[in-house]
Design a protein around this motif. Structure first.
Motif, PDB file in Angstrom:
ATOM      1  N   GLN A   4       9.294 107.773  -6.588  1.00 38.85           N
ATOM      2  CA  GLN A   4       9.800 108.097  -5.259  1.00 38.85           C
ATOM      3  C   GLN A   4       8.765 108.906  -4.480  1.00 38.85           C
ATOM      4  N   ARG A   5       8.140 109.879  -5.129  1.00 41.90           N
ATOM      5  CA  ARG A   5       7.130 110.703  -4.455  1.00 41.90           C
ATOM      6  C   ARG A   5       5.908 109.876  -4.073  1.00 41.90           C
TER       7      ARG A   5
ATOM      8  N   ALA B 275       6.837 107.740  -1.092  1.00 38.93           N
ATOM      9  CA  ALA B 275       6.900 108.527   0.146  1.00 38.93           C
ATOM     10  C   ALA B 275       5.494 108.848   0.635  1.00 38.93           C
ATOM     11  N   ALA B 276       4.617 109.217  -0.287  1.00 38.83           N
ATOM     12  CA  ALA B 276       3.235 109.543   0.076  1.00 38.83           C
ATOM     13  C   ALA B 276       2.558 108.340   0.731  1.00 38.83           C
TER      14      ALA B 276
ATOM     15  N   LEU C 257       2.449 114.526  -0.531  1.00 39.30           N
ATOM     16  CA  LEU C 257       3.866 114.305  -0.847  1.00 39.30           C
ATOM     17  C   LEU C 257       4.080 113.904  -2.302  1.00 39.30           C
ATOM     18  N   LYS C 258       3.001 113.666  -3.035  1.00 38.59           N
ATOM     19  CA  LYS C 258       3.135 113.403  -4.468  1.00 38.59           C
ATOM     20  C   LYS C 258       3.551 114.673  -5.206  1.00 38.59           C
TER      21      LYS C 258
ATOM     22  N   PRO D  88       6.061 117.563  -5.775  1.00 36.12           N
ATOM     23  CA  PRO D  88       7.491 117.696  -5.464  1.00 36.12           C
ATOM     24  C   PRO D  88       7.810 118.860  -4.523  1.00 36.12           C
TER      25      PRO D  88
ATOM     26  N   TYR E 104       5.881 120.009  -2.103  1.00 33.78           N
ATOM     27  CA  TYR E 104       5.474 119.628  -0.761  1.00 33.78           C
ATOM     28  C   TYR E 104       6.370 118.530  -0.199  1.00 33.78           C
ATOM     29  N   LEU E 105       6.846 117.638  -1.064  1.00 33.71           N
ATOM     30  CA  LEU E 105       7.787 116.613  -0.623  1.00 33.71           C
ATOM     31  C   LEU E 105       9.060 117.270  -0.103  1.00 33.71           C
TER      32      LEU E 105
ATOM     33  N   PHE F  61       8.526 118.521   3.406  1.00 36.29           N
ATOM     34  CA  PHE F  61       8.556 117.383   4.330  1.00 36.29           C
ATOM     35  C   PHE F  61       9.998 116.952   4.601  1.00 36.29           C
ATOM     36  N   LYS F  62      10.782 116.815   3.536  1.00 35.36           N
ATOM     37  CA  LYS F  62      12.183 116.406   3.693  1.00 35.36           C
ATOM     38  C   LYS F  62      12.975 117.458   4.464  1.00 35.36           C
TER      39      LYS F  62
END
Length: 100
Positions: A15-16, A19-20, A28-29, A31, A33-34, A37-38
Motif C-alpha cells: 500500500q505504501r 501510494a508513493a 510515502l514508503k 509509514p 510520512y504516509l 500525507f493522509k
C-alpha cells in the motif's frame, strides 16, 4: 511470525509503495510520512466540509519533512475528490429492515 502476520505486513508495504508511486512522492514508503500525507488529505476534507479557507494550509508539525508531506497531502485533494466525498456523505445509509 505467522503467515497471516507476514501477509498483513506485506499488504501494508505494498500500500505504501503504491501510494508513493501514485503521488510521485518516494517518502510515502515510510509509514510515518504516509500518515502525515493522509492526515493532510483528511484535514482538507474536514476544512472543505466546514467551508474554511482551503488556501491556508494549517500547521501540522514543526518538523519540516512532516509539515511538507502534510501540505502535499492537503494540496493533493482535487475538486473531483471533494465532489466524490460529498456524494458519499449525502448518500442515504442502507439499513436492514426487519419485518415482523
Amino acid at each position: 511470525m505467522s503467515s497471516v502476520s507476514l501477509t498483513n505486513k506485506h499488504g501494508r508495504v505494498q500500500q505504501r509503495i503504491q501510494a508513493a508511486g501514485f503521488f510521485g512522492i518516494p517518502e510515502l514508503k515510510n509509514p510515518r510520512y504516509l500518515l502525515c500525507f493522509k492526515d493532510g488529505r483528511k484535514a482538507h476534507f474536514k476544512a472543505a466540509l466546514a467551508s474554511a479557507d482551503l488556501q491556508a494550509i494549517p500547521l501540522y508539525s514543526h518538523h519540516a519533512t512532516r509539515q511538507s508531506l502534510f501540505a502535499k497531502g492537503w494540496q493533493s485533494v482535487t475538486e473531483l475528490d471533494r465532489l466524490r466525498a460529498g456524494a458519499r456523505l449525502s448518500q442515504p445509509q442502507d439499513k436492514e429492515t426487519h419485518h415482523a
